[in-house]
Design a protein around this motif. Sequence first.
Motif, PDB file in Angstrom:
ATOM      1  N   LEU A 133      57.148 100.996  80.436  1.00 32.96           N
ATOM      2  CA  LEU A 133      58.052  99.700  80.808  1.00 32.96           C
ATOM      3  C   LEU A 133      58.173  99.701  82.271  1.00 32.96           C
ATOM      4  O   LEU A 133      58.387  98.239  82.643  1.00 32.96           O
ATOM      5  N   TYR A 134      58.374 100.657  82.850  1.00 33.38           N
ATOM      6  CA  TYR A 134      58.649 100.561  84.378  1.00 33.38           C
ATOM      7  C   TYR A 134      57.434  99.842  84.959  1.00 33.38           C
ATOM      8  O   TYR A 134      57.460  98.809  85.951  1.00 33.38           O
ATOM      9  N   ARG A 135      56.142 100.215  84.724  1.00 31.84           N
ATOM     10  CA  ARG A 135      55.003  99.625  85.386  1.00 31.84           C
ATOM     11  C   ARG A 135      54.898  98.071  84.990  1.00 31.84           C
ATOM     12  O   ARG A 135      54.437  97.282  85.633  1.00 31.84           O
ATOM     13  N   LEU A 136      55.026  97.902  83.781  1.00 33.87           N
ATOM     14  CA  LEU A 136      55.084  96.658  83.212  1.00 33.87           C
ATOM     15  C   LEU A 136      56.099  95.792  83.793  1.00 33.87           C
ATOM     16  O   LEU A 136      56.019  94.492  84.335  1.00 33.87           O
ATOM     17  N   MET A 142      55.822  91.591  90.523  1.00 39.05           N
ATOM     18  CA  MET A 142      54.755  91.333  91.426  1.00 39.05           C
ATOM     19  C   MET A 142      53.809  89.818  90.905  1.00 39.05           C
ATOM     20  O   MET A 142      53.779  89.015  91.805  1.00 39.05           O
ATOM     21  N   GLN A 143      53.708  89.624  89.828  1.00 37.90           N
ATOM     22  CA  GLN A 143      53.115  88.165  89.112  1.00 37.90           C
ATOM     23  C   GLN A 143      54.090  87.123  89.601  1.00 37.90           C
ATOM     24  O   GLN A 143      53.719  85.976  90.019  1.00 37.90           O
ATOM     25  N   ARG A 144      55.240  87.295  89.297  1.00 41.87           N
ATOM     26  CA  ARG A 144      56.345  86.234  89.499  1.00 41.87           C
ATOM     27  C   ARG A 144      56.293  85.891  91.251  1.00 41.87           C
ATOM     28  O   ARG A 144      56.591  84.922  91.457  1.00 41.87           O
ATOM     29  N   PHE A 145      56.247  87.060  91.967  1.00 43.49           N
ATOM     30  CA  PHE A 145      56.302  86.805  93.410  1.00 43.49           C
ATOM     31  C   PHE A 145      55.055  86.167  93.893  1.00 43.49           C
ATOM     32  O   PHE A 145      55.044  85.465  94.563  1.00 43.49           O
ATOM     33  N   LEU A 146      53.976  86.413  93.188  1.00 45.11           N
ATOM     34  CA  LEU A 146      52.604  85.900  93.606  1.00 45.11           C
ATOM     35  C   LEU A 146      52.662  84.380  93.147  1.00 45.11           C
ATOM     36  O   LEU A 146      52.061  83.512  93.850  1.00 45.11           O
TER      37      LEU A 146
END
Length: 153
Positions: A133-136, A142-146
């Motif tokens: 869950l932490y990695r997810l 990260m995806q939101r930032f990108l």
Amino acid sequence: MNKFVLVGGVLILLLLVNNTRYYNALETSMPKSAASALDGIQQAEAAGAEVSELIDRLNNAMDLLEQAETSDFRSCNSYDECIQSADKMFVDIANDAAMSKQQTENVKNEELASSVLYAIIVAFVISFLALSLYRLGKQYQMQRFLDMEIREK
């Protein structure tokens, strides 16, 4: 309510009389094998073993001793035969009580080992889920930032 108190009192009295019978017999002429059998039953019961069958057998052996003492031979033919039969029963009871105690302790140890194993497995699964869950969550950030748009001034 008085009936319940009376019944409870009678049961306690019977229990005390029965325990006194064994205690007095142990102090007087009871063979060492009888004391060993009674001690074995008490230890097996303390370990959590089912001892009702052992107690019944102990009562039968005590009856043989009583027959020998009173010369009222119902289950045996002579004093010596009653004493020998009772002594053999006491030895068998002591052995069976020790075996029952050991089996109960083995079952408890197996239950403890399986409980520890389950606890380890549950801890591993929870740790794995928490890490996943932490990695997810980090991956989502990260995806939101990108995916953010870059604005120029």
